[in-house]
Motif scaffolding. Structure first.
Motif, short mmCIF file in Angstrom:
data_model
loop_
_atom_site.label_atom_id
_atom_site.label_comp_id
_atom_site.label_asym_id
_atom_site.label_seq_id
_atom_site.Cartn_x
_atom_site.Cartn_y
_atom_site.Cartn_z
N ARG A 13 0.88 -1.25 0.23
CA ARG A 13 0.03 -0.03 0.12
C ARG A 13 0.94 1.41 -0.16
O ARG A 13 0.64 2.15 -0.77
N ARG A 16 2.27 1.89 -3.28
CA ARG A 16 1.41 2.42 -4.16
C ARG A 16 1.13 3.96 -4.06
O ARG A 16 1.02 4.84 -4.90
N ASN A 17 1.17 4.43 -2.68
CA ASN A 17 0.95 5.75 -2.37
C ASN A 17 2.12 6.45 -2.69
O ASN A 17 2.01 7.77 -2.88
N ASN A 19 3.84 6.09 -5.33
CA ASN A 19 4.18 6.43 -6.77
C ASN A 19 3.72 7.81 -7.36
O ASN A 19 2.78 8.18 -6.90
N SER A 21 3.54 9.92 -10.93
CA SER A 21 3.71 9.96 -12.53
C SER A 21 4.94 10.73 -13.31
O SER A 21 5.31 11.44 -12.87
N CYS A 86 5.08 -3.94 -12.14
CA CYS A 86 4.16 -2.94 -12.59
C CYS A 86 3.19 -3.41 -13.68
O CYS A 86 3.64 -4.02 -14.71
N SER A 90 0.18 0.75 -16.42
CA SER A 90 0.07 1.44 -14.93
C SER A 90 1.47 1.80 -14.67
O SER A 90 2.67 1.49 -15.24
N ARG A 91 1.39 3.06 -13.68
CA ARG A 91 2.70 3.55 -13.46
C ARG A 91 2.74 3.24 -11.89
O ARG A 91 3.74 3.70 -11.07
N TYR A 92 2.10 2.35 -11.51
CA TYR A 92 1.96 2.17 -9.95
C TYR A 92 2.75 0.87 -9.62
O TYR A 92 2.74 -0.33 -10.12
N THR A 94 4.73 -1.92 -7.18
CA THR A 94 4.64 -2.56 -6.16
C THR A 94 5.74 -3.52 -5.87
O THR A 94 6.43 -3.85 -6.83
#
Length: 255
Positions: A13, A16-17, A19, A21, A86, A90-92, A94
């Motif tokens: 989590r 993800r937070n 990340n 752009s 990833c 997407s650009r998230y 993990t």
């Protein structure tokens, strides 16, 4: 050994937070932010210092491994690895996995490779009460009388093979009681002419026998050209070098 632990849901989590752009064509697994995500995941372990970023290796379109120097007591030559992922489009980023692994330099301190007991045992390892059955394919033994060493008056379930005898003769010939040992090379008299030498005879052959001198190689198989200073013909009187130094009488008064 490798120390691996999957990233916790909380760590995922946080990743993800964190990340952000980036550029349209940049790879989110390889940019500076990915390095920060990987470092944070390793530091969360709190199992040793996380040093400088060594490099990154793409494992596919959606997975990459980031490498960091490790400062962990007892793990010299190891490094930290963090595997990031990833999803396409997407650009998230993990964290899939973090691990302390041997560095590819080959200098990592590791336990030696495991060796099976049958290959690890060495002459002299057998102790009282130990059991060491021969291997099923032990070439020193045979069930074929044509390949067996003849032994008169003895019956055994399996027989000594000719190869088994030749290997033993080779060990004795090159061992501590063979003709090339230090004792043999310095001896002036050899076992073949010694009364303490009992020739073995067949099937061992005329070149080997057993020493029965308690002050020498007592009970050992020795080569006929082995020798020592306890030969039965060793002269009792000592030869004194007349040209040698004069002995000093330390009990004579010097005043």
């Amino acid at each position: 050994m490798n120390r691996r632990r999957k990233a916790s849901p909380e760590n995922a989590r946080r990743a993800r937070n964190r990340n952000r752009s980036g550029g349209r064509h940049s790879n989110p697994l390889l940019d500076a932010h990915a390095v920060d995500v990987a470092r944070a995941a390793l530091e969360e372990l709190d199992e040793g210092g996380v040093g400088e970023h060594i490099g990154v290796q793409a494992l596919g379109h959606n997975v990459a491994t980031h490498r960091f120097a490790a400062d962990v007591p007892g793990y010299s030559g190891w490094e930290w690895n963090a595997v990031l992922a990833c999803a396409s489009g997407s650009r998230y980023v993990t964290v899939n996995e973090v691990a302390l692994v041997p560095a590819p330099t080959g200098e990592a301190l590791q336990a030696p490779a495991w060796v099976p007991w049958a290959d690890r045992i060495r002459p002299g390892d057998l102790g009282p009460g130990d059991l060491m059955p021969p291997a099923p394919d032990d070439e020193r033994l045979t069930d074929d009388p044509r390949d067996a060493v003849p032994t008169e008056g003895r019956e055994t379930k399996r027989m000594l093979s000719r190869r088994g005898l030749q290997e033993a003769l080779q060990r004795w010939r090159t061992g501590d009681f063979g003709p090339t040992s230090e004792f043999a090379e310095k001896a002036t008299l050899h076992c073949a002419t010694c009364a303490f030498y009992l020739p073995a005879g067949a099937p061992v052959g005329k070149n080997f026998g057993v020493c029965v001198n308690e002050f020498s190689a007592d009970g050992h198989v020795v080569h006929a050209t082995y020798g020592c200073g306890a030969h039965s013909d060793t002269p009792a009187d000592l030869i004194v070098d007349e040209d040698g130094p004069t002995a000093f009488d330390d009990e004579r008064p010097i005043f």
